[in-house]
Every structure is written in structure tokens, then in C-alpha cells.
Scaffold this active site. Structure first.
Site, short mmCIF file in Angstrom:
data_model
loop_
_atom_site.label_atom_id
_atom_site.label_comp_id
_atom_site.label_asym_id
_atom_site.label_seq_id
_atom_site.Cartn_x
_atom_site.Cartn_y
_atom_site.Cartn_z
N ARG A 69 -41.86 74.43 -93.93
CA ARG A 69 -42.74 73.69 -94.83
C ARG A 69 -42.07 73.54 -96.19
NH1 ARG A 69 -46.20 76.54 -96.36
NH2 ARG A 69 -45.84 78.39 -95.09
N TYR A 197 -41.40 68.43 -89.15
CA TYR A 197 -41.46 69.84 -88.79
C TYR A 197 -42.81 70.50 -89.03
CZ TYR A 197 -40.16 74.60 -88.00
OH TYR A 197 -40.11 75.87 -87.48
N LYS A 206 -52.17 73.16 -90.95
CA LYS A 206 -52.41 73.60 -92.32
C LYS A 206 -53.12 72.51 -93.13
CE LYS A 206 -50.88 77.61 -91.45
NZ LYS A 206 -49.57 78.00 -91.17
N HIS A 226 -56.41 81.49 -93.53
CA HIS A 226 -55.13 81.68 -92.84
C HIS A 226 -55.16 83.05 -92.16
CE1 HIS A 226 -50.42 81.71 -93.29
NE2 HIS A 226 -50.79 81.24 -92.13
N SER A 248 -47.28 83.67 -94.28
CA SER A 248 -46.48 83.15 -93.19
C SER A 248 -45.35 84.11 -92.82
CB SER A 248 -45.88 81.80 -93.60
OG SER A 248 -46.92 80.92 -93.93
N ALA A 249 -45.13 84.25 -91.53
CA ALA A 249 -44.08 85.11 -90.99
C ALA A 249 -44.22 86.57 -91.42
CB ALA A 249 -42.70 84.57 -91.35
N CYS A 250 -45.46 87.04 -91.50
CA CYS A 250 -45.71 88.45 -91.84
C CYS A 250 -46.51 89.18 -90.77
CB CYS A 250 -46.41 88.55 -93.19
SG CYS A 250 -45.32 88.12 -94.56
N LYS A 252 -49.00 87.88 -88.16
CA LYS A 252 -50.31 87.54 -87.58
C LYS A 252 -50.24 87.39 -86.06
CE LYS A 252 -50.95 83.98 -90.23
NZ LYS A 252 -49.75 84.20 -91.03
N ASP A 277 -53.57 82.20 -86.22
CA ASP A 277 -53.14 81.63 -87.51
C ASP A 277 -54.28 81.17 -88.42
OD1 ASP A 277 -50.69 81.00 -89.02
OD2 ASP A 277 -51.29 78.92 -88.84
N SER A 374 -37.29 79.43 -86.54
CA SER A 374 -37.41 78.70 -85.27
C SER A 374 -38.72 79.12 -84.60
CB SER A 374 -36.21 78.98 -84.37
OG SER A 374 -36.03 80.37 -84.18
N ARG A 375 -39.28 78.22 -83.80
CA ARG A 375 -40.65 78.44 -83.32
C ARG A 375 -40.83 78.04 -81.86
NH1 ARG A 375 -44.85 79.93 -87.42
NH2 ARG A 375 -43.59 80.18 -89.28
N TYR A 499 -45.57 96.77 -85.18
CA TYR A 499 -45.91 96.15 -83.89
C TYR A 499 -47.06 96.90 -83.20
CZ TYR A 499 -41.65 93.62 -84.98
OH TYR A 499 -40.70 92.86 -85.60
N GLY A 500 -46.85 97.33 -81.94
CA GLY A 500 -47.93 97.98 -81.19
C GLY A 500 -48.51 99.18 -81.91
N ASN A 502 -49.20 99.46 -84.85
CA ASN A 502 -50.20 99.06 -85.85
C ASN A 502 -51.62 99.30 -85.35
OD1 ASN A 502 -48.11 98.28 -87.50
ND2 ASN A 502 -48.19 96.12 -86.91
P1 GTP Z 1 -46.80 82.33 -89.27
O1 GTP Z 1 -46.82 81.71 -87.90
O2 GTP Z 1 -45.67 81.82 -90.12
O3 GTP Z 1 -48.10 82.21 -89.98
O4 GTP Z 1 -46.36 83.87 -89.07
P2 GTP Z 1 -47.15 85.17 -88.55
O5 GTP Z 1 -47.91 85.78 -89.65
O6 GTP Z 1 -47.89 84.85 -87.30
O7 GTP Z 1 -45.94 86.17 -88.23
P3 GTP Z 1 -45.36 86.71 -86.83
O8 GTP Z 1 -46.35 87.55 -86.09
O9 GTP Z 1 -44.79 85.57 -86.09
O10 GTP Z 1 -44.19 87.66 -87.34
C1 GTP Z 1 -43.16 87.18 -88.18
C2 GTP Z 1 -41.98 88.11 -88.15
O11 GTP Z 1 -42.38 89.42 -88.56
C3 GTP Z 1 -41.37 88.26 -86.76
O12 GTP Z 1 -39.98 88.27 -86.86
C4 GTP Z 1 -41.89 89.59 -86.29
O13 GTP Z 1 -41.01 90.19 -85.38
C5 GTP Z 1 -42.03 90.39 -87.60
N1 GTP Z 1 -43.12 91.40 -87.51
C6 GTP Z 1 -44.37 91.20 -87.03
N2 GTP Z 1 -45.09 92.35 -87.05
C7 GTP Z 1 -44.28 93.30 -87.58
C8 GTP Z 1 -44.46 94.70 -87.86
O14 GTP Z 1 -45.50 95.30 -87.64
N3 GTP Z 1 -43.38 95.35 -88.42
C9 GTP Z 1 -42.21 94.71 -88.68
N4 GTP Z 1 -41.23 95.40 -89.21
N5 GTP Z 1 -42.00 93.38 -88.40
C10 GTP Z 1 -43.03 92.69 -87.88
C1 SPV Z 2 -46.93 79.09 -91.45
O1 SPV Z 2 -45.94 78.79 -92.13
O2 SPV Z 2 -47.86 79.80 -91.91
C2 SPV Z 2 -47.03 78.64 -90.06
C3 SPV Z 2 -46.09 77.63 -89.60
O3 SPV Z 2 -47.92 79.05 -89.34
S1 SPV Z 2 -46.48 76.05 -90.17
O4 SPV Z 2 -47.11 75.30 -89.09
O5 SPV Z 2 -45.21 75.39 -90.54
O6 SPV Z 2 -47.38 76.11 -91.30
MN MN Z 3 -49.29 80.49 -90.52
#
Ligand code: GTP
Ligand code: SPV
Ligand code: MN
Length: 602
Positions: A69, A197, A206, A226, A248-250, A252, A277, A374-375, A499-500, A502
Site C-alpha cells: 500500500r 496491488y 481497506k 482492523h 499490518s504484518a503484525c 492477525k 483482518d 508477498s501474499r 505463534y501457537g 500465544n
Molecule cells: P496484514 O495482513 O498485513 O494485516 O498482517 P497480519 O496482521 O495478518 O500479520 P500476519 O499474521 O500475516 O503476520 C505477519 C508476519 O509476522 C509473518 O511473517 C508472521 O510469521 C509474523 N508473526 C506472526 N505472529 C507472530 C508471533 O507471534 N511472533 C513472531 N515473532 N512473529 C509473528
Molecule cells: C494490510 O496491509 O493491513 C493488509 C494488506 O491486510 S492490504 O490489503 O494491502 O491492505
Molecule cells: Mn491488514
């Protein structure tokens, strides 16, 4: 026959501007899917993957300047600038339409315009919202068919005079200089041009479900967030639902599909995914908060996804999945860093260059096969742990709201807010290190309130006020928590296995919701005592646990000062209540003797 004349007229008008060679209306059928896939393969938008190993799957590579984005090119176009607030880019509607129209003009010559009627939320649900996306990208059309409910049933529901969000999308030149993602909440419209994208182009996600829906939610008294939604089952068969907002990418998707460690599995703990999401939350007739997932698929981060970290995601993406910007193996399989198994001996990287394992750039850094953002796009229905209630028109009742961020320091593993208003403060001050999901400097800590900084479609201070107001409307509100899976030790490594595991933290959260679970009151909220977390079978040193649960007043004094600076940057609309919360935090920190570590007591 299109019954809705408004829709008919709008499509004609937009086609008049963009001049596609053809206009094709999507009906959502299987035959149509195959037709679009064939078209996409012939046109070079998709590569059909190995039919034995990945049936029904495709690969797509976006341009290398179009892989995340672009928040700096995303605008809220309202008549009054102040309605967009200090955290959004603003443009007047007139300027927005004019600038985008220049780029859209004739941009679909030689192309097809797909008309995609879609529903966010089950078509039958009274809470769903209808949109119609026009796009010249067959990749986007196929993604929309996975991520939303597309087709004739939607037009049926729309009828002759139903309202819908007008979503115009075009690739144009895919030129970052001619890229705009514009929201017109007053017109219930989105115009996105120049990107193909993710959240820039799949306008139901979004753009509609957060920025436009958030605007409506404020008027109508609900929340568009979100957040993932997941159900946690225990031995007695009872399922409690949690909604969690992480930037994002944390994490979820990972938390939504979590598989508990053996020790908890043996105790009957099991997770049921409702969404990964976005959550739409309303007050139910029983006075609790109820959540619906408006989406129909997962657009998940590939890197780091493997059978150990997220087995359910791996199972979900074995078929009918579109992979974007991953490594393409010569045998038409896909791979990514942190994925399963060894990388293919040979392949093509996300930029389309020949790739083999161990390749390094001039500086000696490894050349990635897959882009960090990448997704995969996969139908929710393929998820093995999908909740039987995921399409419940009323949604599911929420016991806990969890906020979280990626913080190497300061924020402990978990804490509980004192009450709703304090929880809103905790959410409003979420901070996180920037990830690859958005263009910009990676790793930089920024405030990302409620993980909504890039997605709040109006003035963020009004959004906070709306959250505070909602608290008064929920007779039985969920408790609010904050988690941080990403705290690191001196060596820079994560202290918590994540991960698990958590699930252990979620167990404590649910105990607290039931009025159980041991906690110590600290200046920032209730933190578990070390014994309160079920850590049986986990190899975690006492010192790591101590560090994970530590609340250091000197760090938090700096943090609280930073909250103040952040609040001041939001201008005079900031609710007084939040200012009061900040002062109260400072006061509580001042009350801690000696400035040492305030640890949960035994
Ligand atoms: P968006 O789709 O962007 O909204 O992302 P999201 O919040 O769904 O994140 P997602 O679960 O895809 O995780 C993003 C990255 O964080 C991946 O590379 C995961 O492997 C990593 N990750 C997820 N959970 C954990 C965790 O509990 N610990 C660690 N160290 N990394 C994690
Ligand atoms: C995010 O960035 O929070 C996502 C991917 O879930 S996107 O669809 O690009 O917003
Ligand atoms: Mn998201």
C-alpha cells in the site's frame, strides 16, 4: 437486465471516461472463473501453477514499484479539510475527481472493464454493505471473487434503488507518479488508479470496509475495525470470541488461525477462525458487542508462513489460491522465506530475475526470493479451522478486545486496561515498528492507534471520541487488553516464542474476562503475575519471563511523554478524556517509588 438504473448510468459514465474496448459484468459463476483465469494466463497476468501440487492455483507478479500500500498517495476527499483530520492526506473532492479523471481518461483503451457487484458481509445479512467495483485488471477481478461475495445475488439484493459504494479502479500506466487512492466518503465512492496491488486495488478491503465503512459506522453507531476475530473453545464446548487489532504484518492472520501447544490441546483448547483482518462490531440486543467479518477470503502475508507457524494457513492455500510476488520455482511451485521445506534449486524471484538459493547482492546480503510483503489470496471456506458461525448474519459475541504492536522494548507481553475508557487510551496510543506491508522506512516506531492509522477515513480525534461514546452504548462491554509478541532481549532475539504459544496469553485474557486469573495492578494496567500464565511444557527462562512482564517506570515516563506529543499533534479535537488518561498515567508512574522495575509480585 440491470434493474438498478443508477448503477447502469454510472457504469456507462465511467466507461465513457476510461474507454474500455469491452465491458463485462461478473456473475460469480464457476464458468466465469475459468474464463477469467484463461484470459489472465493468455494475457500474462497469471501463471497457472503445477496442477498436481497446487490445483486451481495461480502466480502473479506485480511491478516491483507496486508491492505494498502507498499511504502517501492515499487521500480522503471531503469538502472540509478538517473532516479528514491530521493523520490523513486530504484533497478536495473537486480536485480529487479532476486529477484522477486525467489519469483515467482513455486509460482502458484496448482493455476490458470488469463490473464487479460485491457484498461485504454475507449477502443475506442486514449489516452487509454492497459495492460495485469497476476494474481493468483481471487479476483484481479474480482476487475480488475470492475476497468478497461477487455476482448475481448481490445485484438481486441491490434491486432497483439500493445504495452501493462506487468503486472505480484502473491500472492506467502503473506509474507511481500517476497513482492515487482517493476516498469520497460524502459520495460513498472510491477512485483508485495506477496501482494493481492489494489494499490499493481490492477496493472492498481497506477502502470500503474500513475507510468508507468507518465513516458510516460513526454516523450509525457501530465500529469498523482492523481486527481479526477468533473463537476459543474449551473442554466444556463453550466458545468465547476475541477481536484483535494489530498493525499490518503484525500477526492477525496467525492469531486468527492459531493451533494451541500440545499442553493446551490436551486441555481441550481449540481455535475457530471467523476473520483475519477486518471486523464490523455492533451492540447486540443482549447488550454485548457482536462482530461480523465482512470478507470472504484471506489476503495473507506469505513469508514466515509454514506448517509450524500456521498449519491452518498452509492447509488453506493448497488449492484455488493466487500467490503474489513469491518465488516461482521452475516446476511451477511457489516458495518464500520462512516457508516449508528447502527452496527450489532454481526459480524466478519476485522481480522476475533468475534465482537460486544462497545468492547474495554486492554488499553480501542474501537476495530474497519472495518480497517480504508477498501474499496469498485464498477462500476462507478452505480454512480447516473456519468457525461454523463465520457467516452468521448477526456475528459472534466478543468477550475481549486485544490491541497489539511490534515493540522491541517497553510494552510487556500482555496487560489489561482498567476499564473501557482506559482501554480506548491503550488503543489510541498503540505503537509499532513499520513493516513491509506499507512503503516507507522499515523498523521505525510510529503511533498506529487501534492499528487504524492508515485506515481511519475521518478525523482521528473524532474516531477516538466515537470509541469513547460506544463504550457508553455497550451495557456489557468486552474487556480491553494489549499484547506484544515482539519484545526482544539484549541479543536482539524475540523473548517470547510467539505463534501457537500465544494461546497461553489468550488463556489468561479469557480468565480475566471471566473474573479469574491473577494479576498485579501496575501504572499501565493489570499485568499477569508470573504464575498466572500457564507455561507448562514451555522452555522459557525465569529471567526471560521477568523481562517479558517488566513495566519499567523510566521507560514508561518517556512513553507517556510521547503519548502527549502524539496527542498534541492531533489538534484541539482530541477528547479531554484521553488527555485525562495521559495525565492519570503520569500520576500513577510518579507514584511508583524509586523508579525501579515494577514487577508482578508473587
Ligand atoms: P496484514 O495482513 O498485513 O494485516 O498482517 P497480519 O496482521 O495478518 O500479520 P500476519 O499474521 O500475516 O503476520 C505477519 C508476519 O509476522 C509473518 O511473517 C508472521 O510469521 C509474523 N508473526 C506472526 N505472529 C507472530 C508471533 O507471534 N511472533 C513472531 N515473532 N512473529 C509473528
Ligand atoms: C494490510 O496491509 O493491513 C493488509 C494488506 O491486510 S492490504 O490489503 O494491502 O491492505
Ligand atoms: Mn491488514
Amino acid at each position: 437486465m440491470i434493474k438498478n438504473l443508477q448503477l447502469q448510468k454510472w457504469v456507462e459514465e465511467m466507461a465513457g471516461m476510461c474507454h474500455p474496448d469491452r465491458v463485462v459484468w461478473l456473475d460469480g459463476s464457476l464458468a466465469e472463473r475459468q474464463r477469467l483465469e484463461d484470459e489472465a494466463v493468455t494475457g500474462g497476468d497469471l501463471v497457472r501453477l503445477n496442477a498436481q501440487k497446487l490445483p486451481g492455483c495461480f502466480f502473479h507478479r506485480s511491478q516491483s514499484n507496486d508491492v505494498a500500500r502507498t499511504e502517501h498517495l492515499t487521500f480522503i476527499c471531503t469538502r472540509n479539510k478538517d473532516d479528514a483530520g491530521p493523520t490523513n492526506n486530504w484533497m478536495s473532492p473537486a480536485e480529487g475527481y479532476r486529477r484522477a479523471a486525467e489519469i483515467f481518461k482513455d486509460s482502458m483503451k484496448g482493455r476490458t472493464m470488469y463490473v464487479i457487484p460485491f457484498s461485504m458481509g454475507p449477502v443475506a445479512s442486514p449489516f452487509s454493505k454492497i459495492g460495485v467495483q469497476l476494474t481493468d485488471s483481471v487479476y483484481v477481478a479474480l482476487n475480488m471473487r475470492i475476497m468478497t461475495r461477487v455476482g448475481s445475488a448481490v445485484l438481486e439484493k441491490l434491486g432497483a434503488d439500493g445504495a452501493f459504494t462506487r468503486c472505480l479502479h484502473g491500472k492506467a500506466q502503473l506509474d507511481p507518479e500517476k497513482r492515487l487512492i482517493l476516498h469520497f466518503p460524502e459520495d460513498n465512492a472510491v477512485w483508485s488508479v495506477g496501482s494493481g496491488y492489494g489494499g490499493n486495488a481490492l477496493l472492498g478491503k481497506k477502502c470500503l470496509s474500513l475507510r468508507i465503512a468507518g465513516w458510516l459506522a460513526r454516523q450509525e453507531g457501530w465500529l469498523a475495525e482492523h481486527m481479526l476475530i477468533t473463537g476459543i473453545e474449551h473442554k466444556d464446548g463453550r466458545i468465547e470470541y476475541v477481536a484483535a487489532a494489530f498493525p499490518s504484518a503484525c500477526g492477525k492472520t496467525n492469531l486468527a488461525m492459531l493451533i494451541p501447544p500440545e499442553i493446551l490441546k490436551a486441555k481441550g483448547v481449540r481455535y475457530w477462525t471467523v476473520g483475519d483482518d477486518i471486523a464490523w462490531l455492533r451492540v447486540g440486543p443482549d447488550g454485548r458487542l457482536w462482530a461480523v467479518n465482512p470478507e470472504a477470503g484471506f489476503f495473507g502475508v506469505a513469508p514466515g508462513t509454514n506448517s509450524k507457524t500456521n498449519q491452518n494457513a498452509i492447509a488453506t492455500i493448497q488449492r484455488n489460491t493466487i500467490f503474489t510476488n513469491v518465488l516461482l520455482g521452475d516446476d511451477l511451485t511457489v516458495w518464500w522465506e520462512g516457508g516449508d521445506g528447502a527452496p527450489p534449486a532454481h526459480g524466478t524471484d519476485w522481480q522476475g530475475r533468475p534465482w537460486q538459493p544462497g545468492r547474495k547482492d554486492e554488499k553480501g546480503a542474501p537476495i530474497l526470493g519472495a518480497h517480504p510483503n508477498s501474499r496469498f489470496t485464498a477462500p476462507a471456506s478452505q480454512c480447516p479451522c473456519l468457525s461454523p458461525r463465520w457467516e452468521d448474519p448477526q456475528g459472534v459475541p466478543i468477550s475481549a478486545i486485544v490491541f497489539g504492536g511490534r515493540r522491541a522494548r517497553v510494552a510487556p507481553l500482555v496487560y489489561e486496561a482498567f476499564d473501557w475508557a482506559h482501554g480506548v487510551y491503550v488503543g489510541a496510543t498503540v505503537a509499532s515498528e513499520r513493516t513491509a506491508a506499507q512503503v516507507g522506512k522499515q523498523g521505525e516506531v510510529r503511533r498506529d492507534p487501534m492499528a487504524m492509522l492508515p485506515f481511519c477515513g475521518y478525523h482521528i480525534a473524532d474516531y477516538f471520541a466515537h470509541w469513547l461514546e460506544m463504550g457508553k452504548k455497550i451495557p456489557h462491554p468486552p474487556k480491553i487488553f494489549h499484547v506484544n509478541w515482539f519484545r526482544t532481549g539484549e541479543d536482539g532475539r524475540f523473548l517470547w516464542p510467539g505463534y501457537g504459544e500465544n494461546a497461553r496469553v489468550l488463556e489468561w485474557i479469557l480468565e480475566r474476562c471471566r473474573g479469574e486469573g491473577q494479576a498485579k495492578s501496575t501504572p499501565i494496567g493489570y499485568v499477569p503475575t508470573p504464575e498466572a500464565l500457564d507455561l507448562e511444557g514451555l522452555d522459557l527462562s525465569a529471567s526471560a519471563l521477568e523481562e517479558l512482564l517488566a513495566v519499567r517506570p523510566h521507560e514508561w515516563e518517556k512513553e507517556a511523554a510521547d503519548h502527549k506529543t502524539f496527542f498534541e499533534s492531533l489538534g484541539p479535537k482530541l477528547p479531554l478524556e484521553l488527555r485525562g488518561q495521559q495525565e492519570a498515567l503520569v500520576g500513577r508512574l510518579g507514584g511508583v517509588a524509586g523508579g525501579g522495575t515494577c514487577r508482578p509480585s508473587r
